[in-house]
Design a protein around this motif. Sequence first.
Motif, PDB file in Angstrom:
ATOM      1  N   LEU A 239      99.406  25.321   5.634  1.00 56.02           N
ATOM      2  CA  LEU A 239      99.571  24.626   7.387  1.00 56.02           C
ATOM      3  C   LEU A 239     101.171  24.982   7.691  1.00 56.02           C
ATOM      4  CD1 LEU A 239      98.890  21.026   7.135  1.00 56.02           C
ATOM      5  CD2 LEU A 239      96.999  22.697   8.396  1.00 56.02           C
ATOM      6  N   GLY A 240     101.409  26.067   8.670  1.00 59.51           N
ATOM      7  CA  GLY A 240     102.465  27.154   8.843  1.00 59.51           C
ATOM      8  C   GLY A 240     102.109  27.882   7.746  1.00 59.51           C
ATOM      9  N   GLN A 241     100.975  28.966   7.814  1.00 60.05           N
ATOM     10  CA  GLN A 241     100.719  30.168   7.766  1.00 60.05           C
ATOM     11  C   GLN A 241      99.820  30.770   8.655  1.00 60.05           C
ATOM     12  OE1 GLN A 241      98.555  32.349   4.188  1.00 60.05           O
ATOM     13  NE2 GLN A 241     100.112  31.220   3.190  1.00 60.05           N
ATOM     14  N   GLY A 242     100.322  31.594   9.104  1.00 64.02           N
ATOM     15  CA  GLY A 242      99.685  32.624   9.933  1.00 64.02           C
ATOM     16  C   GLY A 242      98.871  33.467   9.507  1.00 64.02           C
ATOM     17  N   GLN A 243      97.947  34.458   9.838  1.00 64.59           N
ATOM     18  CA  GLN A 243      97.583  35.913   9.435  1.00 64.59           C
ATOM     19  C   GLN A 243      97.432  37.058  10.997  1.00 64.59           C
ATOM     20  OE1 GLN A 243      93.557  35.266   9.008  1.00 64.59           O
ATOM     21  NE2 GLN A 243      93.067  33.986  10.785  1.00 64.59           N
ATOM     22  N   ARG A 244      97.611  38.363  10.465  1.00 61.82           N
ATOM     23  CA  ARG A 244      97.678  39.696  11.553  1.00 61.82           C
ATOM     24  C   ARG A 244      95.884  40.151  11.277  1.00 61.82           C
ATOM     25  NH1 ARG A 244     101.334  41.764   9.497  1.00 61.82           N
ATOM     26  NH2 ARG A 244     102.741  41.749  10.857  1.00 61.82           N
ATOM     27  N   LEU A 245      95.522  39.623  12.421  1.00 59.36           N
ATOM     28  CA  LEU A 245      93.715  40.081  12.645  1.00 59.36           C
ATOM     29  C   LEU A 245      93.460  41.233  13.192  1.00 59.36           C
ATOM     30  CD1 LEU A 245      93.091  36.227  15.021  1.00 59.36           C
ATOM     31  CD2 LEU A 245      92.048  36.875  12.694  1.00 59.36           C
ATOM     32  N   HIS A 246      94.750  41.628  14.010  1.00 63.66           N
ATOM     33  CA  HIS A 246      94.606  43.310  13.626  1.00 63.66           C
ATOM     34  C   HIS A 246      95.739  44.052  13.759  1.00 63.66           C
ATOM     35  CE1 HIS A 246      93.682  46.851  16.551  1.00 63.66           C
ATOM     36  NE2 HIS A 246      92.245  47.111  16.144  1.00 63.66           N
TER      37      HIS A 246
ATOM     38  N   SER B 232      92.913  21.692   4.651  1.00 60.58           N
ATOM     39  CA  SER B 232      94.194  20.955   4.287  1.00 60.58           C
ATOM     40  C   SER B 232      94.847  20.146   5.387  1.00 60.58           C
ATOM     41  CB  SER B 232      95.026  22.273   5.021  1.00 60.58           C
ATOM     42  OG  SER B 232      94.783  23.677   3.942  1.00 60.58           O
ATOM     43  N   ALA B 233      94.284  19.691   5.691  1.00 61.61           N
ATOM     44  CA  ALA B 233      94.585  18.991   6.942  1.00 61.61           C
ATOM     45  C   ALA B 233      93.779  17.713   6.608  1.00 61.61           C
ATOM     46  CB  ALA B 233      93.747  18.609   8.547  1.00 61.61           C
ATOM     47  N   ILE B 234      93.058  17.460   6.138  1.00 62.14           N
ATOM     48  CA  ILE B 234      92.447  16.487   5.195  1.00 62.14           C
ATOM     49  C   ILE B 234      93.869  15.737   4.205  1.00 62.14           C
ATOM     50  CG2 ILE B 234      90.564  14.981   4.257  1.00 62.14           C
ATOM     51  CD1 ILE B 234      88.728  16.249   5.989  1.00 62.14           C
ATOM     52  N   LYS B 235      93.637  16.645   3.298  1.00 66.72           N
ATOM     53  CA  LYS B 235      94.411  16.637   1.686  1.00 66.72           C
ATOM     54  C   LYS B 235      95.996  16.093   2.290  1.00 66.72           C
ATOM     55  CE  LYS B 235      95.967  19.828  -1.403  1.00 66.72           C
ATOM     56  NZ  LYS B 235      95.655  21.361  -2.421  1.00 66.72           N
TER      57      LYS B 235
ATOM     58  N   VAL C 274      98.084  15.027  11.229  1.00 66.37           N
ATOM     59  CA  VAL C 274      97.065  16.560  11.340  1.00 66.37           C
ATOM     60  C   VAL C 274      96.407  16.184  12.113  1.00 66.37           C
ATOM     61  CG1 VAL C 274      97.327  18.769  11.021  1.00 66.37           C
ATOM     62  CG2 VAL C 274      97.911  17.975   9.372  1.00 66.37           C
ATOM     63  N   MET C 275      97.036  17.658  13.597  1.00 65.85           N
ATOM     64  CA  MET C 275      95.620  16.917  14.967  1.00 65.85           C
ATOM     65  C   MET C 275      95.098  18.654  14.767  1.00 65.85           C
ATOM     66  SD  MET C 275      98.056  15.276  17.959  1.00 65.85           S
ATOM     67  CE  MET C 275      96.808  14.899  18.661  1.00 65.85           C
ATOM     68  N   MET C 276      93.928  18.507  14.791  1.00 68.50           N
ATOM     69  CA  MET C 276      93.201  19.811  15.134  1.00 68.50           C
ATOM     70  C   MET C 276      92.749  20.234  15.691  1.00 68.50           C
ATOM     71  SD  MET C 276      91.196  21.772  11.741  1.00 68.50           S
ATOM     72  CE  MET C 276      89.585  21.556  12.560  1.00 68.50           C
ATOM     73  N   PHE C 277      92.635  21.488  17.308  1.00 67.91           N
ATOM     74  CA  PHE C 277      92.502  20.986  18.423  1.00 67.91           C
ATOM     75  C   PHE C 277      90.964  22.536  18.106  1.00 67.91           C
ATOM     76  CE2 PHE C 277      96.267  19.324  19.046  1.00 67.91           C
ATOM     77  CZ  PHE C 277      95.922  18.569  20.678  1.00 67.91           C
ATOM     78  N   GLU C 278      89.960  22.326  18.327  1.00 68.60           N
ATOM     79  CA  GLU C 278      88.727  23.151  17.991  1.00 68.60           C
ATOM     80  C   GLU C 278      87.675  23.291  19.454  1.00 68.60           C
ATOM     81  OE1 GLU C 278      86.262  20.264  16.961  1.00 68.60           O
ATOM     82  OE2 GLU C 278      87.519  19.512  15.051  1.00 68.60           O
TER      83      GLU C 278
END
Lengths: 338, 317
Positions: free
Chosen positions: A204-211, A172-175, A180-184
Amino acid sequence: MPWSRFDSNYRAPAGERDLAFVDAIREATDQAMCLDPRVFAMGLDADDKFGVFGSMRDMTHPERILGTPISENANTGVALGAALTGMRPILINLRNDFLLVAMDQIVNYVAKWQSMFDGQCAVPLVMRSVIGRGWGCGAQHSQSLQGLFAQIPGLKVVMPATPYDAKGLLLSAIKDDSPVMMFEHRWLYKNTGPVPEEMYTIPLGQGQRLHEGSSLTVVATSLAAIHTLTACEQRGLDVDLIDPRTIKPLDMDLILDSVSKTGRLLVVDYDFPFGGVAAEITSRVCEQAFDRLREPPQRIGFPEANMPASGPLERAYYPTPDTIGERIERWIGVEVCA
Amino acid sequence: MSTAELDTINPADALRMLRTMRVARQMSQRIAKLYPTDVMETPVHLCIGQEAVSAGLCCHLTDADQMLLGHRTHAPALAKGLPLRKLMAELYGRTTGCSHARGGSMHVFDPEHGLPGSSAIVGGSIAVGVGAALSSKLSGSDFISVSYFGDAATNAGVFHESMNFAALKQLPVLFLCENNGLSNVMPVAEHAAYEIAGVASQFMPVFRADGTDALSVYREAGKAVRQVRETRAPVFLECTTKRWMKHQGHERDDLEINPIDPVTDCPIARLERFMIGASLITPREILALAKEIEAEIDDAIEFAERSPYPQPEFVEA
């Protein structure tokens, strides 16, 4: 190798194919370069045989991978110039601490170029950098500076926590047509999880529920999300765990939705606490959903101090799944778990 | 200057340079006159006295060639092709400006004419110009780029980093140093312990021109640009010139260290003397040209004045 000790327990649910976080980054980069001849990568040791902790090894198009002198400021300006004239650079810094050498270019140039010219140009520039504590690496090689950059208008900030997200967010960042800064986090590199072979993007801007849980909302980023998930699974915590995946733009809808359900907020972000991502999320929840909060929000991050080097001090400085789990248990108790 | 110069210059290019310089000069003079009225709410770094550098250089560039500017933008941007109307409207803060009222005097933009932007933090755009050259190399294109900066920018680390990068990667970029001898009010001898061209020569071939003489710039820039195109590698061109105005604003410079002779230091007067002597133009034609340009400036101001200001909601756009 010291790095081998730093493997988190996290494993995503089994899928068709498991891939390590680092290999997901490598695959996304390679596929993007094969797909689009405008995509190229540059950075110190980007062309080394070890290739940025393995994320750049054995690439299909080595002619589009440039090793650079350790001139972070000029390197960033060069990447901007290439982005302005038709290319799609991926600029890599081995540690995010070196981004500070390029603050002029990142903040005064890259972040502002589109708005100074009213969006008449695209700046398709990805700035990858590695964060995370090392082996007594100390104050200048252990920072996590996402909060600093998220403050600047014009920069998008992403922080993948899983291999699936690493590939999808990088693509998404490349596109994307803006910087866009990506911190790994380096400690995530060996984690494995299901990753589709085909190219895919995560908005970009879409979170997720992990639990899933109902007593406490925890918003946690990058490695902190995985540490919190580990705590939830090991201790059976009744926690609604939200990984925003993108710091900026921030998925406030998902966070507010969760806080509306639980009435409690804890933000876990491995960064300095003053004015950082955790402070921002806490502040926004207070502004936008104060009436939903049953108790004051809390934060977990680094102490208000620079990183130490000695082992015992490091262990005291950094949060862990255990310290996060204990804090949550003290707050909501263990007996209410779902 | 002698008529021997005629061998080295195309008469059409001489006329083009004269026109380019006069547009920049006459516009700057008009700005200086209007500036105290506050119709332009933006700092202005006028180029009076320095016009020959960009006018001579741009005779050798195409629209495809990319030029990255610093804060002193007006003359080089006009020389590269930025329409007068768009520049004036930007200075007036109107939406019809080249940067839609978001840039101001120091941030000009015109991709159709190879101007991908300019920057006010001195030195940084040198690297951006190198990046445009990297683009040309990686995409197999023919265009070259120009990093256009002043002597003070050579104080910045990014200048040295950029020359190193361009030389290591063999990129088709011209480093153009418009050396007006001043960093704000500080003379070059006080801000640089090095000789600029001497430093540059460790990285790439160096050419030098008299930046108050359009023919000298034309000749040396011609060689320098040709060498960049042929070798696809970086070249440095230093043009020494003089800044007639204060660093910023509408007032004449009054520094003792910066004496100006309005006859011998004037690139326009020098070129006009040469062109008249070589029968390339008559005094009457020069007068007509000046009038024609005044009318264009009138038109640009009128265009700016009748253009809309941005709406307040534009602030978060």
